[in-house]
Scaffold this active site. Structure first.
Site, mmCIF file in Angstrom:
data_model
loop_
_atom_site.group_PDB
_atom_site.id
_atom_site.type_symbol
_atom_site.label_atom_id
_atom_site.label_comp_id
_atom_site.label_asym_id
_atom_site.label_seq_id
_atom_site.Cartn_x
_atom_site.Cartn_y
_atom_site.Cartn_z
ATOM 1 N N CYS A 380 0.163 0.161 3.649
ATOM 2 C CA CYS A 380 -0.817 1.181 4.008
ATOM 3 C C CYS A 380 -2.238 0.656 3.776
ATOM 4 C CB CYS A 380 -0.525 2.470 3.236
ATOM 5 S SG CYS A 380 -1.329 3.929 3.953
ATOM 6 N N HIS A 519 5.215 3.165 4.794
ATOM 7 C CA HIS A 519 5.650 3.020 3.397
ATOM 8 C C HIS A 519 7.144 2.666 3.349
ATOM 9 C CE1 HIS A 519 2.022 4.470 1.294
ATOM 10 N NE2 HIS A 519 1.812 5.112 2.432
ATOM 11 N N GLU A 521 8.865 1.399 1.051
ATOM 12 C CA GLU A 521 9.490 1.653 -0.257
ATOM 13 C C GLU A 521 10.225 2.986 -0.286
ATOM 14 O OE1 GLU A 521 5.221 3.283 -0.741
ATOM 15 O OE2 GLU A 521 6.254 1.699 0.361
#
Length: 547
Positions: A380, A519, A521
């Site tokens: 990001c 994102h 993750e």
């Protein structure tokens, strides 16, 4: 119809209700049941989207664009069940819904009260999708006795009464403090917590007691007697070296069996825990170690980057190495040379964030990784800083920056290679945003498709050219600078399907340098590590052999 398990907490907060809920969900899945997990938070924010990471930790984003509590990340990581916007609610959203209905006249002129209107709204929320799964696990945030939690406790009390007998079970998580001076494990705080619970009409069926060590039989019997639960429903929750031991540890303690007994399910299917045994083996038996620097601006609270820390652990599992993540405040690099700080690391990760503070330090971290050939993952804002660094140092745009920082300062200082995103396509709809819009829920949120460049490093990592990832941002890299940057070796290797929004950049002729606008993750799991984190840790492992 689903069976409901309500998980409450007592004595102190931050005992691990979310982890216990997630582990229980995983154990029920291991026995062949379907589960869904929910979080009910008593705070008055409508959602955590506008809360500071120092205040509440990270914001977890769902596929359908909900900004939720970080516990939903635990739920997804342990069960693999994708969370929805109907899996997280706060007092703020409940009261907002009730007041909207009142303004519309839905209550036909009645006086609006906490009981029944607020509690009914909570019960309606709990019941969403109850016919889809075998077990619905609902965690109530905070602790018993919190004044803001009372409507939620009253709602689950009523919910338990509304359902047929035996369809709802209450699990209470407490602390058993160890008094070192006297060498005693004290049960009194748990007794008081259960007493408080009973005073509002709730009685726990299962007690989960956090402690540093095992619970002696004498204390277990005392808890069972004074808290009115069966001795085998007193579950010890000892401190663990890794959260991924939790399903196996809770199974050894009999948590899943106690839950099934409370529901009267017998004989119960035997659990298949092979997945969690493999996960535990990978955690405890690594074949090496890599050091990863996380250069961020919320490093004082590691929960601000919870999913990133866990995704790195998953990447380590995939490569049979231990990932030693170390947090470095990016503001340091605005005063000092990053080289002495970053020299010993095998890889550098720059995570997301908001605002200008610390961003020049993130840019220096990206430059260090690019020029020294160190594996780099920018997420990001971390991708945007890598683009700004390349624009400044490779494409002769010395004043390259982000519109976000100019908007914050109230004056124009940069050539905006990163701009405020005013419209984008979601499905078949075009979404428009203005700078002055409310902050809450107005970003590009949730899952979006991306198309990858064939032969690129990311296409190789994903083994695909079409992906879907979760976003949370309102600023975007400007496509107008693509040609100038690609001429200097910064390749735009992932784009939105309409070709307007850059999703991924990577540096040509670099061991491993990738920036992503989304994102990754948020979708990583211990039994299914995210491909980018898997390959990032692999690159760190390769680099560790060269250092």
């Amino acid at each position: 119809m689903a069976r409901f398990i309500f998980i409450t907490g007592g004595v102190v907060s931050s005992l691990g209700k979310g982890l216990a809920s997630a582990a229980l969900g995983a154990l029920l899945q291991a026995r062949g049941y379907t589960v869904r997990l929910r979080k009910l938070d008593p705070y008055l924010n409508v959602d955590p989207g506008t809360m500071s990471p120092f205040e509440h930790g990270e914001v977890f984003v769902t596929d359908d664009g909900a900004e939720t509590d970080l516990d939903l990340g635990h739920y997804e990581r342990f069960t693999g069940v994708a969370a929805r916007n109907t899996d997280s609610v706060s007092s703020g959203r409940i009261y907002s819904n009730v007041l909207e209905k009142e303004r519309r006249g839905d209550y036909l002129g009645k006086t609006i009260q906490v009981i029944p209107h607020v509690t009914n709204e909570i019960k309606d929320f709990i019941a969403i999708g109850e016919d889809e799964v075998d077990f619905m696990l609902c965690e109530i945030g905070g602790t018993v006795g919190d004044i803001e939690g009372l409507p939620f406790f009253e709602a689950i009390r009523q919910f338990g009464q509304d359902k047929p007998r035996g369809q709802c079970v209450f699990m209470h998580l407490t602390l058993l403090p160890y008094i070192k001076a006297s060498g005693e494990l004290k049960t009194k705080p748990t007794q008081h917590s259960v007493k408080e619970m009973r005073s509002i009409g709730l009685a726990p069926d299962i007690l989960v007691c956090r402690s540093e060590g095992p619970i002696p039989e004498k204390e277990r019997e005392k808890l069972a007697l004074f808290c009115n639960v069966r001795p085998d429903a007193v579950i010890a929750a000892q401190d663990l070296k890794s959260i991924y031991e939790a399903p196996l540890a809770y199974h050894r303690e009999g948590m899943d069996q106690a839950v099934l007994d409370a529901f009267g399910i017998a004989p119960a299917p035997k659990p298949n825990l092979s997945v969690w045994e493999d996960v535990a083996d990978r955690v405890h038996n690594p074949e090496g170690e890599v050091r990863v620097a996380i250069v961020g601006k919320y490093t004082q609270l590691e929960d601000a980057y919870k999913s990133i820390a866990e995704a790195l652990t998953h990447g380590g599992m995939a490569n049979r190495v231990k990932v030693k993540a170390e947090w470095i405040d990016s503001e340091i690099f605005e005063r000092e040379d990053p080289a002495p700080w970053l020299a010993g690391f095998h890889a550098i990760l720059v995570p997301g964030g908001f605002g200008e503070r610390g961003t020049e330090g993130k840019i220096k971290a990206a430059e260090f990784a690019r020029t020294r050939g160190i594996p780099y993952l920018g997420i990001c804002l971390g991708m945007q800083m890598a683009v700004i660094e390349a624009a400044r140092n490779l494409a002769d745009l010395g004043d390259a920056g982000s519109e976000e920082f100019d908007h914050e300062a109230g004056k124009k200082r940069f050539t905006p290679v990163v701009y405020h995103l005013k419209e984008w396509v979601q499905g078949n709809h075009k979404i428009k945003r203005k700078l002055g819009d409310d902050k809450g829920g107005t970003m590009r949120l949730g899952a979006y498709d991306a198309v990858l460049k064939e032969g690129s490093r990311v296409a190789e990592a994903y083994d695909a050219v079409a992906i879907e990832e979760r976003h949370r941002h309102r600023y975007e890299v400007d496509i107008r600078y693509r040609e100038a940057l690609e001429d200097q070796g910064l390749i735009f290797s992932g784009m939105s399907p309409d070709g307007r929004l850059p999703e991924i950049v990577e540096v040509k002729d670099h061991p491993w340098f990738i920036g992503v606008q989304f994102h990754p993750e948020l979708k990583s799991k211990p039994f299914a590590p995210h491909p980018l984190f898997r390959d990032f840790v692999r690159a760190a492992k390769d680099n560790s052999r060269l250092v």
